[in-house]
Enzyme design. Structure first.
Site, PDB file in Angstrom:
ATOM      1  N   ARG A 167       0.838  -1.215   0.000  1.00  0.00           N
ATOM      2  CA  ARG A 167       0.000   0.000   0.000  1.00  0.00           C
ATOM      3  C   ARG A 167       0.862   1.250   0.000  1.00  0.00           C
ATOM      4  O   ARG A 167       0.467   2.315  -0.448  1.00  0.00           O
ATOM      5  CB  ARG A 167      -0.981   0.001   1.181  1.00  0.00           C
ATOM      6  CG  ARG A 167      -1.858   1.266   1.200  1.00  0.00           C
ATOM      7  CD  ARG A 167      -3.135   1.167   2.048  1.00  0.00           C
ATOM      8  NE  ARG A 167      -2.991   0.404   3.239  1.00  0.00           N
ATOM      9  CZ  ARG A 167      -2.329   0.804   4.344  1.00  0.00           C
ATOM     10  NH1 ARG A 167      -1.753   1.995   4.371  1.00  0.00           N
ATOM     11  NH2 ARG A 167      -2.250   0.018   5.387  1.00  0.00           N
TER      12      ARG A 167
ATOM     13  N   TYR B  25     -15.429  15.538 -16.420  1.00  0.00           N
ATOM     14  CA  TYR B  25     -15.808  14.122 -16.474  1.00  0.00           C
ATOM     15  C   TYR B  25     -16.965  13.886 -15.486  1.00  0.00           C
ATOM     16  O   TYR B  25     -16.969  14.435 -14.386  1.00  0.00           O
ATOM     17  CB  TYR B  25     -14.582  13.291 -16.100  1.00  0.00           C
ATOM     18  CG  TYR B  25     -14.825  11.821 -16.025  1.00  0.00           C
ATOM     19  CD1 TYR B  25     -15.039  11.072 -17.169  1.00  0.00           C
ATOM     20  CD2 TYR B  25     -14.832  11.162 -14.798  1.00  0.00           C
ATOM     21  CE1 TYR B  25     -15.265   9.711 -17.094  1.00  0.00           C
ATOM     22  CE2 TYR B  25     -15.041   9.801 -14.720  1.00  0.00           C
ATOM     23  CZ  TYR B  25     -15.268   9.080 -15.864  1.00  0.00           C
ATOM     24  OH  TYR B  25     -15.484   7.735 -15.789  1.00  0.00           O
TER      25      TYR B  25
ATOM     26  N   ASP C  60      -6.823  18.117 -15.239  1.00  0.00           N
ATOM     27  CA  ASP C  60      -7.024  16.698 -15.586  1.00  0.00           C
ATOM     28  C   ASP C  60      -6.682  16.577 -17.072  1.00  0.00           C
ATOM     29  O   ASP C  60      -7.431  17.034 -17.932  1.00  0.00           O
ATOM     30  CB  ASP C  60      -8.483  16.302 -15.300  1.00  0.00           C
ATOM     31  CG  ASP C  60      -8.773  14.843 -15.666  1.00  0.00           C
ATOM     32  OD1 ASP C  60      -8.040  14.269 -16.495  1.00  0.00           O
ATOM     33  OD2 ASP C  60      -9.759  14.291 -15.142  1.00  0.00           O
TER      34      ASP C  60
ATOM     35  N   LYS D 139      -7.280   5.258 -19.666  1.00  0.00           N
ATOM     36  CA  LYS D 139      -7.724   5.621 -21.012  1.00  0.00           C
ATOM     37  C   LYS D 139      -6.574   5.502 -22.013  1.00  0.00           C
ATOM     38  O   LYS D 139      -6.078   4.422 -22.234  1.00  0.00           O
ATOM     39  CB  LYS D 139      -8.321   7.035 -20.990  1.00  0.00           C
ATOM     40  CG  LYS D 139      -9.360   7.249 -19.880  1.00  0.00           C
ATOM     41  CD  LYS D 139     -10.626   6.448 -20.095  1.00  0.00           C
ATOM     42  CE  LYS D 139     -11.578   6.510 -18.907  1.00  0.00           C
ATOM     43  NZ  LYS D 139     -11.916   7.844 -18.440  1.00  0.00           N
TER      44      LYS D 139
HETATM   45  C1  PLP Z   1     -12.217   8.325 -17.192  1.00  0.00           C
HETATM   46  C2  PLP Z   1     -11.866   9.665 -16.694  1.00  0.00           C
HETATM   47  C3  PLP Z   1     -11.641   9.901 -15.328  1.00  0.00           C
HETATM   48  C4  PLP Z   1     -11.786   8.798 -14.303  1.00  0.00           C
HETATM   49  O1  PLP Z   1     -10.843   7.798 -14.481  1.00  0.00           O
HETATM   50  P1  PLP Z   1     -11.067   6.278 -13.972  1.00  0.00           P
HETATM   51  O2  PLP Z   1      -9.755   5.644 -14.271  1.00  0.00           O
HETATM   52  O3  PLP Z   1     -12.225   5.717 -14.750  1.00  0.00           O
HETATM   53  O4  PLP Z   1     -11.376   6.373 -12.511  1.00  0.00           O
HETATM   54  C5  PLP Z   1     -11.307  11.174 -14.921  1.00  0.00           C
HETATM   55  N1  PLP Z   1     -11.195  12.189 -15.808  1.00  0.00           N
HETATM   56  C6  PLP Z   1     -11.401  12.007 -17.126  1.00  0.00           C
HETATM   57  C7  PLP Z   1     -11.251  13.177 -18.057  1.00  0.00           C
HETATM   58  C8  PLP Z   1     -11.745  10.750 -17.621  1.00  0.00           C
HETATM   59  O5  PLP Z   1     -11.966  10.581 -18.930  1.00  0.00           O
END
Ligand code: PLP
Length: 397
Positions: A55, A112, A184, A209
């Site tokens: 962890r 998101y 982000d 992603k």
């Molecule tokens: C998918 C996504 C998230 C969240 O990510 P996870 O790995 O699904 O928790 C946050 N911000 C954006 C822009 C995303 O496309």
């Protein structure tokens, strides 16, 4: 030694080999053993490097963190970013590390979906103030800043309408007000835009992603531009329990090795697809920041310098029946609510990411029933574009 019956339950050392593996081993061990208490002391006191409990870190997480640090231009003296279990865990880590009682956040109004829910439901429940504002208008962000604002959270390119934020204006407003700017960068990726080179204090990723890129690993990342922030992110992730799985880190490392190839190929195909869609009967509108008919085309040119990304959205001329005919006809392209897979995927915001909004609220941000979002992958371009063309034709009934 290997035949000592006492080592049947626990192997005491790796098998001897003077040659070393070429690909990274997966380290599933939750705990690490030390020789004696003095060695453990030197580790805790920073005189020796080592892991103790997964962890708190493990080799596969370190490998991924160092690679994303490099892609995002994190300087060694900043201390390095933290890899966590998902993109949402990265957003949570950042907030849990930095927010103090009474603090306020200014957040983009097209974040998101889950980030938006975190901002509108969970943050207020915990007593934090949140104001949503339009990131394509830096004066709206500026006007939302209060004396108790701790940070601004925005995405560079919005999902699914692909609007481009006024990052220069927002960075100037953040600096002037002395608040932190968190970006982000999931959608744009460091290949498209580098937040740290453009005034951001914090960068967040869903590695799930485009960066991992195969829809088989879930992971997130957060880094700041000071050692204090990165130490705080590390401690928050360890304390709140956002540890990443070694296997997901291993898959992500593997995916990262082809990221630039995948991204460049997908981006070139996306631009060609956008142009082809724009000429088709049955398509009302195409949204791609690289096209001159995109509302933020000039800003996209200045900001992204030709890196317009792999996402293309378009609006079919029709309602649910038209959409269903299109999705069924595009039988080799998964209809799946995610993005950044190695192959192309299609999504329909009105029935997935934006289903919680009323039809009027969706219309206000340009998402009508016929709205389709395409995450372009690495297929043979003509094959992919041909399939989408045929599916658009089939959608007209
Ligand atoms: C998918 C996504 C998230 C969240 O990510 P996870 O790995 O699904 O928790 C946050 N911000 C954006 C822009 C995303 O496309």
């Amino acid at each position: 030694m290997t035949h000592d019956p006492r080592s049947v339950t626990r192997r005491v050392a790796a098998p001897v080999s003077v040659s070393r593996p070429v690909s990274s081993p997966i380290h599933t061990s939750v705990v690490y053993r030390s020789t004696d208490a003095d060695e453990l002391d030197s580790q805790y006191e920073g005189r020796a490097k080592g892991y103790t409990y997964s962890r708190e870190g493990h080799p596969n997480a370190t490998i991924v963190a160092e690679k994303i640090d490099w892609l995002e231009g994190v300087k060694p003296e900043w201390g390095g970013g933290v890899v966590v279990a998902s993109g949402m865990a990265a957003v949570s880590t950042m907030l849990l590390a930095l927010m103090r009682a009474g603090d306020h956040v200014v957040a983009g109004n097209q974040l998101y979906g889950r980030s938006l829910r975190l901002m509108t439901q969970d943050m207020p429940r915990m007593g934090f103030g949140v104001t949503l504002a339009d990131p394509t208008d830096a004066s709206a962000i500026r006007a939302a800043i209060r004396p108790e604002t701790r940070l601004i959270l925005v995405e560079t390119v919005s999902n699914p309408t692909l609007r481009v934020a006024d990052m220069a204006g927002i960075a100037a407003a953040a600096k002037e007000a002395g608040v932190l700017l968190a970006v982000d960068n999931t959608f744009t990726t460091p290949r498209g835009w580098k937040p740290f080179e453009n005034g951001a204090d914090i960068v967040i990723h869903s590695l799930t992603k485009l960066l991992a890129g195969h829809s088989d690993a879930m992971l997130g990342y957060v880094a700041g531009r000071t050692p204090e922030m990165n130490k705080a992110f590390y401690d928050a992730a360890v304390t709140w329990g956002f540890a990443p799985s070694p296997f997901d880190c291993w898959l992500t490392e593997r995916g990262l090795s082809t990221f630039t190839l995948r991204y460049d190929r997908a981006e070139a195909t996306a631009a060609a697809l956008a142009d082809r869609l724009a000429g088709l009967k049955g398509v009302k509108r195409v949204l791609y920041p690289g096209r001159s008919d995109h509302p933020d085309h000039n800003r996209a040119g200045d900001l992204l310098k030709g890196r317009f990304g792999n996402m293309v959205s378009f609006v079919l001329d029709g309602g649910r029946d038209t959409v269903n005919r299109f999705l069924r006809a595009a039988e080799h392209i998964p209809f799946a609510p995610t993005l950044g897979d190695v192959g192309t995927t299609l999504s329909h915001p009105a029935s997935s990411s934006h289903r919680g909004l009323t039809a009027e609220a969706r219309a206000a941000i340009g998402i009508e029933e016929g709205f389709i979002r395409t995450s372009v992958g690495v297929e043979e371009p003509e094959q992919l574009i041909g399939e989408i063309e045929r599916a658009v034709a089939a959608s007209r009934g």
